[in-house]
Each structure stands twice: as C-alpha cells, then as structure tokens.
Enzyme design. Sequence first.
Site, PDB file in Angstrom:
ATOM      1  CG  PHE A  23      -6.579  -2.386  -2.548  1.00 49.45           C
ATOM      2  CD1 PHE A  23      -7.194  -3.630  -2.515  1.00 49.45           C
ATOM      3  CD2 PHE A  23      -5.886  -1.971  -1.415  1.00 49.45           C
ATOM      4  CE1 PHE A  23      -7.139  -4.427  -1.394  1.00 49.45           C
ATOM      5  CE2 PHE A  23      -5.812  -2.756  -0.285  1.00 49.45           C
ATOM      6  CZ  PHE A  23      -6.445  -3.997  -0.268  1.00 49.45           C
TER       7      PHE A  23
ATOM      8  CE1 TYR B  12       0.648   5.815   5.532  1.00 43.78           C
ATOM      9  CE2 TYR B  12       1.892   4.180   6.757  1.00 43.78           C
ATOM     10  CZ  TYR B  12       1.699   5.488   6.361  1.00 43.78           C
ATOM     11  OH  TYR B  12       2.565   6.457   6.801  1.00 43.78           O
ATOM     12  CB  SER B  13      -2.914   0.043   0.574  1.00 48.31           C
ATOM     13  OG  SER B  13      -1.530  -0.228   0.551  1.00 48.31           O
ATOM     14  CD  GLU B  14      -3.382  -4.806   2.525  1.00 45.72           C
ATOM     15  OE1 GLU B  14      -3.695  -5.138   3.693  1.00 45.72           O
ATOM     16  OE2 GLU B  14      -4.087  -5.039   1.526  1.00 45.72           O
ATOM     17  CB  THR B  15      -1.351  -2.231   8.998  1.00 45.87           C
ATOM     18  OG1 THR B  15      -1.526  -0.848   8.660  1.00 45.87           O
ATOM     19  CG2 THR B  15      -0.514  -2.320  10.262  1.00 45.87           C
TER      20      THR B  15
END
Length: 295
Positions: free
Chosen positions: A218, A49-52
Amino acid sequence: MDDYTAAAEVLRYAAFTTDPAGGNPAGVVLDATGLDDATQLAVAAELGYSETAFLLPVAGDGRRFAVRYFSPKAEVPFCGHATVAAAVALGERIGAGELLFDTLAGPVPVLVEPGPGDTLAATLTSVEPHVEPVAPQDLTEALAALGWQEEELDPLLPPRIAYAGARHLVLAAATRARLADLSYDFERLAALMTALDLTTLQLVHRTGEREFDVRDPFPVGGVVEDPATGAAAAAFGAYLRELHGLTEAELTLHQGDDLGRPGILRVGLRAGDPRVRVSGTAVAIPLDPRPRAAG
C-alpha cells in the site's frame, strides 16, 4: 506536535481478528462534525494506521452515516477494515443490527452481529464490482517494481484489476515462498499505482479450494504493507466470480501472518447478486499508558 488524535476523539480498533495485537489497526472517529479535509488527513497521519474512518451521522436516521477514509497520505474512496472497525465500534454503542455507510464509492450496508466470545462481527456488502484486464506494459512494470518474474505467477489466476469500491491489481504467486519474500521498490510501485488509480496490490497464493494467503502493498497510502484489507478481499471475490464462475461460495483469506498480525477475512458470493460480502470481527486496541515520545 499538534495532538489531532486527542482533539478528534479517535478510537482504535483491530479488524479481522479477536486479538488487539492481530489483524489490521484502524482509527475510528464516530462523529467528525466540524473536521475539515486537512484535519482529517492530519489525524490519519498522526495516528499512522493504514486507514482512519471518519463518520458523520445522517440526520433523522440513527443507523446511517456518511463515511470518509483517510490514509496517512491521502483519502481513499472505500476501506474494508476501517468499515468493519467502525461498524463494531458503533455496535458496541448503539447495538447490533443493520447500518448503512454512505461512502465515496457508494452506499455500503453493514450488518453487525455477535461474534465469537464477547466480540462483535460485521459483514459489509460492497458496491457493484467489476474486473478489467491489465495492460501488458503495466503488468511488466508492476512485476519489475516487485522484483517478481512472470514465470513465478500462477497461470490459473491471471493478473487483473478488480474493483469493489476501490481498484486493486490482483497478482497470484505460484508458490508460498514467492509470496513470503516481499521486498519491493516503494517509490516505483507507488508511481505505477498512482498512474493506474490503484489502492493496493492484492497478492495471493491459493492454499486450498476456497482458501488463500494474501498480502497487500500500500505505498500510495504511505504504508509498506496493509495487514488485512477488506476492500481488496471484496475485489478478489469479484475477480474469482468473473474468472472462475463462482456464484455461491464462501472464501477464507488469511492475511497478516507475514507481519506477525494474523487476521482472517471471510468473503461471500451469492447467486443473483453481483455484490461481494466481507465479514470479520474487530476488537478495541487498549491505549498504551506510557507517554508518547516527543517529536
């Protein structure tokens, strides 16, 4: 392949949506005790995912947490959608109410409240923002990497770098067609963003007096496009306050439609408070019962 996500007990939530197939997926680790930097990065990379978000409970305060955010490639100082996801995950476990997240960008209060239906919603309050000009040569390089022409920009929304926990280059497309046609030089844009310490590009198109369609490349995080970007939404609120004098306003940002993951971000500006509020729902993503492919 090492199963870092199982070892770290990663939860999966979609932020800024009530549909697990919409919005922006985020990983959430509610207790990252014992996970070093390398392991947190490995978890984020494996999840994809793009962020955790990785949380560490603060001793003596059950509603305060130190939080770090990792993309598949690097750590970022602040992430809005993972903040909303983590806050909702906590709200489901410890109840709605006020939370405080200590991030690398600074303290971020988050209010968890009932959302539509059976969902919960979270409103984060950003760190104090600022806006700065873009050097002409940097704007030229950004447009070249995107394949955009300067005459395709909206003159009423001039390019700026905006910060509300992370830095974002704001570029406004004059037409929805220009925003929709996003095909850029990944490595070239990543190099410029690294040089300017940018987290995303906040590409916007005004669709109404207080409504915008937005997209966020991103590449520095190893992601072509982020489906819903709370940190950039906060920065964009600061941008509109600075350039258009908005002091008391509620904005609606639509993001993810071009990716088939529609999401809605609410941005609030309050008179006398320079900070920006970003609100949205989040829902758990059911685990896929099918076995993962080896590799």
